[in-house]
Scaffold this motif. Structure first.
Motif, PDB file in Angstrom:
ATOM      1  N   GLU A 257       0.336  -1.199  -0.255  1.00 16.98           N
ATOM      2  CA  GLU A 257      -0.384  -0.338  -0.049  1.00 16.98           C
ATOM      3  C   GLU A 257       0.545   1.337  -0.012  1.00 16.98           C
ATOM      4  O   GLU A 257       1.961   1.214   0.370  1.00 16.98           O
ATOM      5  N   GLY A 258      -0.051   2.624  -0.620  1.00 16.74           N
ATOM      6  CA  GLY A 258       1.156   3.561  -0.568  1.00 16.74           C
ATOM      7  C   GLY A 258       1.456   4.293  -2.047  1.00 16.74           C
ATOM      8  O   GLY A 258       1.525   3.656  -3.367  1.00 16.74           O
ATOM      9  N   ASN A 259       1.950   5.481  -1.384  1.00 18.78           N
ATOM     10  CA  ASN A 259       2.091   6.345  -3.259  1.00 18.78           C
ATOM     11  C   ASN A 259       3.903   6.712  -3.297  1.00 18.78           C
ATOM     12  O   ASN A 259       3.817   6.884  -2.077  1.00 18.78           O
ATOM     13  N   GLY A 260       4.273   6.540  -3.848  1.00 20.33           N
ATOM     14  CA  GLY A 260       6.380   6.060  -4.321  1.00 20.33           C
ATOM     15  C   GLY A 260       6.306   4.815  -4.067  1.00 20.33           C
ATOM     16  O   GLY A 260       6.153   4.091  -4.629  1.00 20.33           O
ATOM     17  N   THR A 261       7.609   4.425  -3.960  1.00 16.10           N
ATOM     18  CA  THR A 261       8.509   3.446  -3.853  1.00 16.10           C
ATOM     19  C   THR A 261       8.918   3.495  -2.937  1.00 16.10           C
ATOM     20  O   THR A 261       9.751   4.529  -2.555  1.00 16.10           O
ATOM     21  N   PRO A 262       9.410   2.525  -2.660  1.00 19.49           N
ATOM     22  CA  PRO A 262       9.975   1.930  -1.033  1.00 19.49           C
ATOM     23  C   PRO A 262      11.763   2.149  -1.553  1.00 19.49           C
ATOM     24  O   PRO A 262      12.124   2.619  -2.683  1.00 19.49           O
ATOM     25  N   SER A 263      12.688   3.022  -0.751  1.00 22.67           N
ATOM     26  CA  SER A 263      14.419   3.258  -1.667  1.00 22.67           C
ATOM     27  C   SER A 263      14.517   1.876  -1.561  1.00 22.67           C
ATOM     28  O   SER A 263      13.996   0.763  -0.919  1.00 22.67           O
ATOM     29  N   ALA A 264      15.712   1.754  -1.929  1.00 21.87           N
ATOM     30  CA  ALA A 264      16.643   0.445  -2.086  1.00 21.87           C
ATOM     31  C   ALA A 264      16.556   0.073  -0.755  1.00 21.87           C
ATOM     32  O   ALA A 264      16.741  -1.050  -0.474  1.00 21.87           O
ATOM     33  N   GLU A 265      17.053   0.543  -0.164  1.00 25.67           N
ATOM     34  CA  GLU A 265      17.786   0.045   0.937  1.00 25.67           C
ATOM     35  C   GLU A 265      16.172  -0.394   2.524  1.00 25.67           C
ATOM     36  O   GLU A 265      16.237  -1.100   3.624  1.00 25.67           O
ATOM     37  N   SER A 266      15.100   0.177   1.783  1.00 26.38           N
ATOM     38  CA  SER A 266      14.135  -1.013   2.262  1.00 26.38           C
ATOM     39  C   SER A 266      14.462  -2.243   2.551  1.00 26.38           C
ATOM     40  O   SER A 266      13.640  -2.729   3.166  1.00 26.38           O
ATOM     41  N   ASP A 267      15.062  -2.703   1.258  1.00 24.15           N
ATOM     42  CA  ASP A 267      15.022  -4.360   1.479  1.00 24.15           C
ATOM     43  C   ASP A 267      15.911  -4.576   2.711  1.00 24.15           C
ATOM     44  O   ASP A 267      16.041  -5.714   3.176  1.00 24.15           O
ATOM     45  N   LEU A 268      16.940  -4.479   3.031  1.00 20.10           N
ATOM     46  CA  LEU A 268      17.590  -4.028   4.878  1.00 20.10           C
ATOM     47  C   LEU A 268      16.624  -4.186   5.662  1.00 20.10           C
ATOM     48  O   LEU A 268      16.766  -5.017   6.315  1.00 20.10           O
ATOM     49  N   HIS A 269      15.771  -3.267   5.046  1.00 18.68           N
ATOM     50  CA  HIS A 269      15.116  -3.325   6.180  1.00 18.68           C
ATOM     51  C   HIS A 269      14.241  -4.417   6.713  1.00 18.68           C
ATOM     52  O   HIS A 269      13.962  -5.525   7.672  1.00 18.68           O
ATOM     53  N   ALA A 270      13.707  -5.103   5.479  1.00 21.35           N
ATOM     54  CA  ALA A 270      13.087  -5.799   5.683  1.00 21.35           C
ATOM     55  C   ALA A 270      13.458  -7.296   5.633  1.00 21.35           C
ATOM     56  O   ALA A 270      13.033  -8.312   6.396  1.00 21.35           O
ATOM     57  N   ALA A 271      15.558  -7.028   5.359  1.00 26.75           N
ATOM     58  CA  ALA A 271      16.519  -8.417   5.807  1.00 26.75           C
ATOM     59  C   ALA A 271      15.874  -8.370   7.250  1.00 26.75           C
ATOM     60  O   ALA A 271      16.510  -9.540   7.846  1.00 26.75           O
ATOM     61  N   LEU A 272      16.216  -7.391   8.193  1.00 25.73           N
ATOM     62  CA  LEU A 272      16.106  -7.478   9.603  1.00 25.73           C
ATOM     63  C   LEU A 272      15.399  -7.719  10.000  1.00 25.73           C
ATOM     64  O   LEU A 272      15.482  -8.219  10.584  1.00 25.73           O
ATOM     65  N   TYR A 273      13.713  -7.886   9.266  1.00 27.04           N
ATOM     66  CA  TYR A 273      12.970  -7.547  10.019  1.00 27.04           C
ATOM     67  C   TYR A 273      12.886  -9.508  10.062  1.00 27.04           C
ATOM     68  O   TYR A 273      12.096 -10.169  11.136  1.00 27.04           O
ATOM     69  N   ARG A 274      13.175 -10.172   8.825  1.00 29.69           N
ATOM     70  CA  ARG A 274      13.100 -11.175   8.837  1.00 29.69           C
ATOM     71  C   ARG A 274      14.239 -12.296   9.838  1.00 29.69           C
ATOM     72  O   ARG A 274      14.440 -13.296  10.285  1.00 29.69           O
ATOM     73  N   LEU A 275      15.225 -10.934  10.085  1.00 32.23           N
ATOM     74  CA  LEU A 275      16.489 -11.794  10.433  1.00 32.23           C
ATOM     75  C   LEU A 275      16.622 -11.877  12.283  1.00 32.23           C
ATOM     76  O   LEU A 275      16.250 -13.240  12.663  1.00 32.23           O
ATOM     77  N   ASP A 276      15.923 -11.312  12.505  1.00 29.63           N
ATOM     78  CA  ASP A 276      15.188 -10.759  13.693  1.00 29.63           C
ATOM     79  C   ASP A 276      13.880 -10.595  14.612  1.00 29.63           C
ATOM     80  O   ASP A 276      13.702  -9.087  13.769  1.00 29.63           O
ATOM     81  N   PRO A 277      12.973 -11.647  15.349  1.00 34.16           N
ATOM     82  CA  PRO A 277      11.841 -11.119  15.407  1.00 34.16           C
ATOM     83  C   PRO A 277      11.728 -10.059  16.356  1.00 34.16           C
ATOM     84  O   PRO A 277      10.501  -9.493  16.640  1.00 34.16           O
TER      85      PRO A 277
END
Length: 195
Positions: free
Chosen positions: A64-84
């Motif tokens: 959801e939302g308007n715009g695009t996530p920055s490339a670094e959004s993928d690092l946020h996703a990786a951190l959330y997957r790495l450590d609950p």
């Protein structure tokens, strides 16, 4: 009662007021049931609003939302997957973090600073702790691999020549970690001028 969205917006605005998001830099997120809320790319953090936030799943895909996530959004996703236990990631660009992460690529040792106790798990200024530094990369999978190789990093880490990624089990604890890390780095930078 403050909503997660409002609490994240307040944290972003606070960081921007410190001067830690120059030239629309930095990105900020908080875990949700669906994935995470994250700042859209290129938004001025000093004027952040609700429509500047995107909802992404833990695979990094925008839901959801308007715009695009920055490339670094993928690092946020990786951190959330790495450590609950991570529920917030705050990434800023500051002079102290940029300079010191280049000067000390193996990590920044801290000892004797009372503010160390603001970092989760630390109860004394007498301990020697290290703020981790990982090599920079424009490839988020490679950057995420550097982070995985250095895990656990309970307060976050610095990316060499780039900035701070603070983490926490809540937005409040992440803010505390970010503020403490920046304070400690500023102390180290000031001390280096006198040595």
């Amino acid at each position: 009662m403050m909503t997660l969205q409002n609490e994240l917006l307040a944290a972003i605005s606070w960081a921007a007021q410190q001067g830690w998001t120059p030239a629309t830099g930095g990105n900020f997120s908080a875990r949700t049931e669906a994935g995470y809320l994250v700042t859209a790319s290129g938004r001025d953090k000093t004027r952040i609003q609700a429509d500047d936030l995107l909802v992404c799943n833990l695979g990094g895909k925008m839901l959801e939302g308007n715009g695009t996530p920055s490339a670094e959004s993928d690092l946020h996703a990786a951190l959330y997957r790495l450590d609950p236990t991570i529920h917030c990631v705050l990434h800023t660009h500051t002079v102290a973090s940029t300079v010191l992460s280049r000067r000390f690529p193996q990590g920044i040792k801290l000892s004797g600073f009372e503010m160390q106790k603001a970092l989760a798990g630390n109860v004394t200024h007498d301990a020697t702790i290290t703020l981790p530094v990982v090599p920079n990369s424009q490839d988020m999978q490679e950057l995420a691999e550097h982070v995985r190789n250095g895990w656990p990093m309970p307060w976050g880490f610095l990316v060499s020549g780039h900035g701070i990624y603070a983490v926490g089990d809540s937005i409040a604890s992440c803010r505390r970690h970010l503020e403490a890390i920046e304070f400690l780095l500023t102390c180290v930078l000031e001390e280096s001028r006198w040595s």
